[in-house]
Design an enzyme around this catalytic site. Structure first.
Site, PDB file in Angstrom:
ATOM      1  N   ASP A   1      -6.863  -3.463   5.522  1.00 41.41           N
ATOM      2  CA  ASP A   1      -5.438  -3.050   5.148  1.00 41.41           C
ATOM      3  C   ASP A   1      -5.247  -3.590   3.760  1.00 41.41           C
ATOM      4  O   ASP A   1      -6.018  -4.571   3.337  1.00 41.41           O
ATOM      5  CB  ASP A   1      -4.562  -3.821   6.050  1.00 41.41           C
ATOM      6  CG  ASP A   1      -3.108  -3.599   5.674  1.00 41.41           C
ATOM      7  OD1 ASP A   1      -2.762  -2.516   4.954  1.00 41.41           O
ATOM      8  OD2 ASP A   1      -2.431  -4.661   5.747  1.00 41.41           O
TER       9      ASP A   1
ATOM     10  N   ASP B   1      -1.751  -4.155   1.625  1.00 41.66           N
ATOM     11  CA  ASP B   1      -0.817  -5.003   1.277  1.00 41.66           C
ATOM     12  C   ASP B   1      -0.672  -6.122   2.323  1.00 41.66           C
ATOM     13  O   ASP B   1      -0.616  -5.766   3.552  1.00 41.66           O
ATOM     14  CB  ASP B   1       0.645  -4.262   1.223  1.00 41.66           C
ATOM     15  CG  ASP B   1       1.798  -5.116   0.425  1.00 41.66           C
ATOM     16  OD1 ASP B   1       1.279  -6.229   0.242  1.00 41.66           O
ATOM     17  OD2 ASP B   1       2.432  -4.411   0.041  1.00 41.66           O
TER      18      ASP B   1
HETATM   19 MG   LIG Z   1      -0.194  -4.933   5.534  1.00 38.29          MG
END
Ligand SMILES: [Mg+2]
Length: 461
Positions: free
Chosen positions: A210, A212
């Site tokens: 992932d 952010d």
């Molecule tokens: Mg995230």
């Protein structure tokens, strides 16, 4: 029954006053007739021959009396119905005045034609009875309110019953929490009570990261992210960076990684816009017409795989991603296209996302608007949907059982990884807190502080 536009609820006082007026008028007519009938009776054409016999007189008055008696409850019932349906005021009042005045007509008819004065007395009595029956037995405001309540109950009963399937979902029925709340109920994969064994980290051949919250927070690289990226490069470990953000192209993500000094390659990044374009390209013919609600990045990704963008219906697909320049016009065109059978697709279901100003609307909120306007739920692509996870695995080039999903959100990253049978690694310090993790039934395979901790574990192998 629908209430007529010109209706108002009549006060009981006005209703009784008008009824009394009808009665008084009737009694005046009866009194006048009582005085003038003896003078008129010699002229009555029914006073000679058979028509003047007592037998005919009694028979005629008997029939008239029966009509008056039969009509009495019929009129009363009509008045009750009019009050219940809140019929127009003028109509209800006129009918009530007629109800109390009518006996005077029967009186006039009987007395003038037969010359019998006592008949007027009987009809005066009937008039008074009618007035009291309606004054006591009919309360228009109460009847109208009762009927309205009954109809409301019936409607509510229908909403909770079978008719709900035939009608579009109400706004109330829309989900209010959870990024996957708008997803069509297609979590069968996860819902199966699969007893998955936690695989050792040594069996992991590649990573889906992932972005952010895992690689960076806003404009700052997370501790250990740069070193972990170098570790992946050094050992030539396959990886894919995966983001639910549909407002950026791969090039944008690449620029950001470079800006933050994280040595991961742009061509290994997949955002929700690209994932949606690639997923749709597997299913829709080249050149299919797509109406886009979203940032330019979404349109660019869809064009890149060969679709034709349109701004108005008709369209084959309506693809919706977060749009920071959303207008009513765009929502209107999307609604019209979906209602004309365009397939409704959402890049990601996140209802909100955190910004520097606080929690602001995300793509899920736009989807909720369109769902309310069309009665149709979108097909979703972004995490935790299998669609996005499969696109990522294809780019990774590994089967799910040899890959790990690394994320900071349980409901998107960890759920997404589990949906396709990957090993899941949850990093603390992101959106989901330790307390939420403890309370959740969704348990990742590994929980770590950050990528540095993961790297430490991998270097021990
Ligand atoms: Mg995230």
């Amino acid at each position: 029954m629908e209430r007529p536009l010109n209706s108002t609820v009549i006060s009981r006082r006005d209703y009784i006053l008008v009824g009394a007026l009808g009665l008084i008028l009737g009694l005046v007519v009866i009194a006048v007739l009582f005085i003038v009938t003896p003078m008129l009776s010699p002229l009555a054409f029914l006073s000679s021959g058979f028509l003047g016999t007592p037998l005919f007189t009694i028979g005629f008055l008997l029939v008239l009396g029966l009509i008056a008696l039969a009509e009495f409850p019929l009129m009363f019932y009509t008045l009750v119905r009019l009050a219940r349906q809140a019929a127009p005021t003028w109509f209800q009042l006129t009918m009530h005045a007629a109800y109390t005045f009518f006996p005077a007509i029967y009186g006039a008819l009987g007395t003038i034609l037969t010359g019998e004065n006592w008949w007027l007395g009987v009809m005066a009595l009937l008039g008074v009875m009618r007035f009291f029956s309606s004054a006591v037995g009919i309360n228009p405001p109460a009847l109208a309110a009762h009927e309205a309540k009954k109809q409301k109950k019936q409607l509510e009963g229908q909403d909770g019953g079978q008719s709900v399937e035939a009608s579009p979902p109400s706004v109330k029925a829309l989900p209010t929490i959870g990024p996957d709340a708008l997803a069509p109920a297609d979590y069968s994969f996860f819902q199966k009570p699969v007893q998955s064994q936690v695989r050792p980290l040594s069996s992991i051949k590649g990573y889906i990261l992932d972005m952010d919250g895992v690689l960076y927070h806003g404009e700052r690289a997370r501790d250990g992210a740069i070193a972990f990226a170098e570790y992946l490069n050094r050992h030539q470990i396959p990886y894919v960076c995966l983001s639910n953000n549909a407002s950026q192209t791969r090039a944008h993500f690449g620029e950001k990684l470079e800006r933050l000094g994280i040595p991961l390659r742009a061509e290994r990044v997949i955002g929700a816009a690209q994932a949606t374009a690639e997923w749709l390209a597997q299913r829709a013919p080249v050149g299919a017409r797509i109406l886009v609600v979203g940032e330019p990045a979404l349109g660019e990704e869809l064009t890149r795989v060969g679709f034709t963008l349109v701004e108005k219906a008709p369209a084959d697909y309506v693809v919706v991603g977060v749009d920071f320049h959303l207008t009513y016009e765009k929502l209107k065109e999307a609604t019209l296209a979906i209602r004309q059978r365009a397939v409704f697709i959402g890049t990601n279901p996140d209802l909100t996302y955190p910004s520097e100003e606080g929690i602001v609307p995300g793509n899920g909120s736009q989807l909720a608007y369109l769902q309310a306007a069309t009665g149709k739920a979108p097909t979703l692509v972004g995490k935790p949907q299998v669609a996005m996870m499969e696109v990522a695995l294809t780019h990774l080039g590994l089967p799910a059982n040899q890959a790990a999903m690394v994320g900071d959100r349980l409901d998107t990253d960890i759920q997404g990884g589990k949906n396709v049978g990957m090993t899941t690694i949850f990093l603390l310090g992101g959106v989901t807190t330790m307390n939420e993790l403890a309370a959740s039934t969704l348990k990742p395979d590994y929980v770590m502080d950050d990528l540095a901790a993961l790297q430490d574990e991998l270097e021990k192998i």
